[in-house]
Design an enzyme around this catalytic site. Structure first.
Site, PDB file in Angstrom:
ATOM      1  N   GLU A 195       0.868  -1.173  -0.136  1.00 56.54           N
ATOM      2  CA  GLU A 195       0.034   0.008  -0.050  1.00 56.54           C
ATOM      3  C   GLU A 195       0.975   1.328  -0.008  1.00 56.54           C
ATOM      4  OE1 GLU A 195      -3.580   1.925   2.889  1.00 56.54           O
ATOM      5  OE2 GLU A 195      -3.076  -0.416   2.828  1.00 56.54           O
TER       6      GLU A 195
ATOM      7  N   ASP B 271       0.238   5.360   0.751  1.00 58.56           N
ATOM      8  CA  ASP B 271      -1.039   6.307   1.114  1.00 58.56           C
ATOM      9  C   ASP B 271      -0.429   7.725   1.125  1.00 58.56           C
ATOM     10  OD1 ASP B 271      -2.350   4.039   1.817  1.00 58.56           O
ATOM     11  OD2 ASP B 271      -1.568   3.926   4.059  1.00 58.56           O
TER      12      ASP B 271
ATOM     13  N   GLU C 148      -3.042  10.448   3.032  1.00 60.39           N
ATOM     14  CA  GLU C 148      -3.954  10.375   3.857  1.00 60.39           C
ATOM     15  C   GLU C 148      -4.088  12.048   4.318  1.00 60.39           C
ATOM     16  OE1 GLU C 148      -5.120   6.334   5.584  1.00 60.39           O
ATOM     17  OE2 GLU C 148      -3.750   7.456   6.635  1.00 60.39           O
TER      18      GLU C 148
ATOM     19  N   ASN D 245       2.531   7.021   4.233  1.00 63.97           N
ATOM     20  CA  ASN D 245       2.771   5.687   4.611  1.00 63.97           C
ATOM     21  C   ASN D 245       2.913   4.605   3.631  1.00 63.97           C
ATOM     22  OD1 ASN D 245       3.466   3.862   6.454  1.00 63.97           O
ATOM     23  ND2 ASN D 245       1.585   3.588   7.407  1.00 63.97           N
TER      24      ASN D 245
ATOM     25  N   ARG E 123       5.487   3.037   8.661  1.00 62.42           N
ATOM     26  CA  ARG E 123       6.432   4.151   8.082  1.00 62.42           C
ATOM     27  C   ARG E 123       5.993   5.351   7.746  1.00 62.42           C
ATOM     28  NH1 ARG E 123       7.223  -1.033   5.047  1.00 62.42           N
ATOM     29  NH2 ARG E 123       9.019  -1.949   5.644  1.00 62.42           N
ATOM     30  N   GLU E 124       5.344   6.098   8.805  1.00 60.49           N
ATOM     31  CA  GLU E 124       4.808   7.482   8.543  1.00 60.49           C
ATOM     32  C   GLU E 124       5.795   8.450   8.502  1.00 60.49           C
ATOM     33  OE1 GLU E 124       4.393   5.192  11.108  1.00 60.49           O
ATOM     34  OE2 GLU E 124       2.124   4.425  11.230  1.00 60.49           O
TER      35      GLU E 124
ATOM     36  N   TRP F 241      -8.443   8.907  16.194  1.00 57.26           N
ATOM     37  CA  TRP F 241      -7.126   9.401  16.065  1.00 57.26           C
ATOM     38  C   TRP F 241      -6.597  10.678  15.006  1.00 57.26           C
ATOM     39  CZ3 TRP F 241      -4.346   9.076  11.522  1.00 57.26           C
ATOM     40  CH2 TRP F 241      -4.929   8.380  10.454  1.00 57.26           C
TER      41      TRP F 241
ATOM     42  N   ARG G  77       9.190   5.232  20.156  1.00 55.38           N
ATOM     43  CA  ARG G  77       8.596   4.143  19.440  1.00 55.38           C
ATOM     44  C   ARG G  77       9.573   3.088  19.079  1.00 55.38           C
ATOM     45  NH1 ARG G  77       5.285   5.231  13.760  1.00 55.38           N
ATOM     46  NH2 ARG G  77       4.344   3.363  13.299  1.00 55.38           N
TER      47      ARG G  77
END
Length: 213
Positions: free
Chosen positions: A30, A32, A34, A49, A58-59, A124, A199
């Site tokens: 995918e 993205d 967004e 991502n 992987r943002e 979110w 993270r």
């Protein structure tokens, strides 16, 4: 694709343009775009991502240098065996390179379709979910136009527009492109997974240790 986003209070909404393979497999690929809505007079967050073999996380996120609700702007993806490049009005903002030799899966074997959507994600999307969708502002409307694809591989390539046939496989950043992407990431990037030590306290993903431009 040219897009114009929801004006006014768009908090809680997500407007998307993305490529995806079959998600029922559990190992989908995918890519993205967004757009995370916000309360009036606050900037949208452009959330990007890349998923490969079902793995995302992987943002990179950006605040745009213009009002994306006032006019149409062009959002593009270059996807070839070497890289995935995200562009806004032909300006590169992100590159995800093929680092398979370092054990990083790269989308290349699964065909993807192109999707667009507008959905509620107020758990979110806006300020970590602290701002909910104000349904008194509905309907929420985003606009899409001038979709174009230049696909030069696969069994049906003869029927597609292939104005860059022979060059798309090696399309990459030139010196000016590297200069522009550095400027964008320095001034407009608001989140990079490769800098999120909290993270990834056990170690950053392997692609974060490789040249990115």
């Amino acid at each position: 694709m040219d897009m114009k986003l929801i004006a006014g209070n768009s908090a809680g909404t997500v407007t998307t343009l993305y490529l995806s393979s079959d998600q029922s497999t559990g190992t989908h690929d995918e890519i993205d775009f967004e757009f995370l809505g916000n309360v009036s007079n606050q900037p949208y967050t452009l959330h990007t991502n890349v998923f490969s073999q079902g793995k995302g996380n992987r943002e990179q996120q950006f605040h745009l240098w213009f009002d994306p609700t006032a006019n149409f702007h062009t959002y593009s993806v270059v996807w070839n065996p070497r890289l995935i490049m995200f562009l806004v009005d032909e300006t590169p903002i992100r590159v995800f390179r093929n680092h398979e030799k370092y054990g990083v899966a790269f989308p290349k074997n699964q065909p993807m379709r192109i999707y667009s959507s507008l959905w509620n994600a107020d758990n979110w999307a806006t300020q970590g979910g602290s701002v909910k969708t104000d349904w008194t502002k509905a309907p929420f409307t985003a606009y899409y136009r001038k979709f174009n694809i230049d696909a030069c591989d696969g069994p049906n390539r003869a029927s597609l527009s292939c104005s860059t046939r022979g060059t798309w496989r090696t399309h990459d950043l030139d010196a000016n492109g590297r200069k522009r992407i550095r400027y964008i990431q320095k001034n407009f990037m608001v989140y990079d997974y490769c800098e999120d030590w909290k993270r990834f306290s056990q170690g950053y993903p392997p692609e974060c240790k490789q040249p990115r431009f």
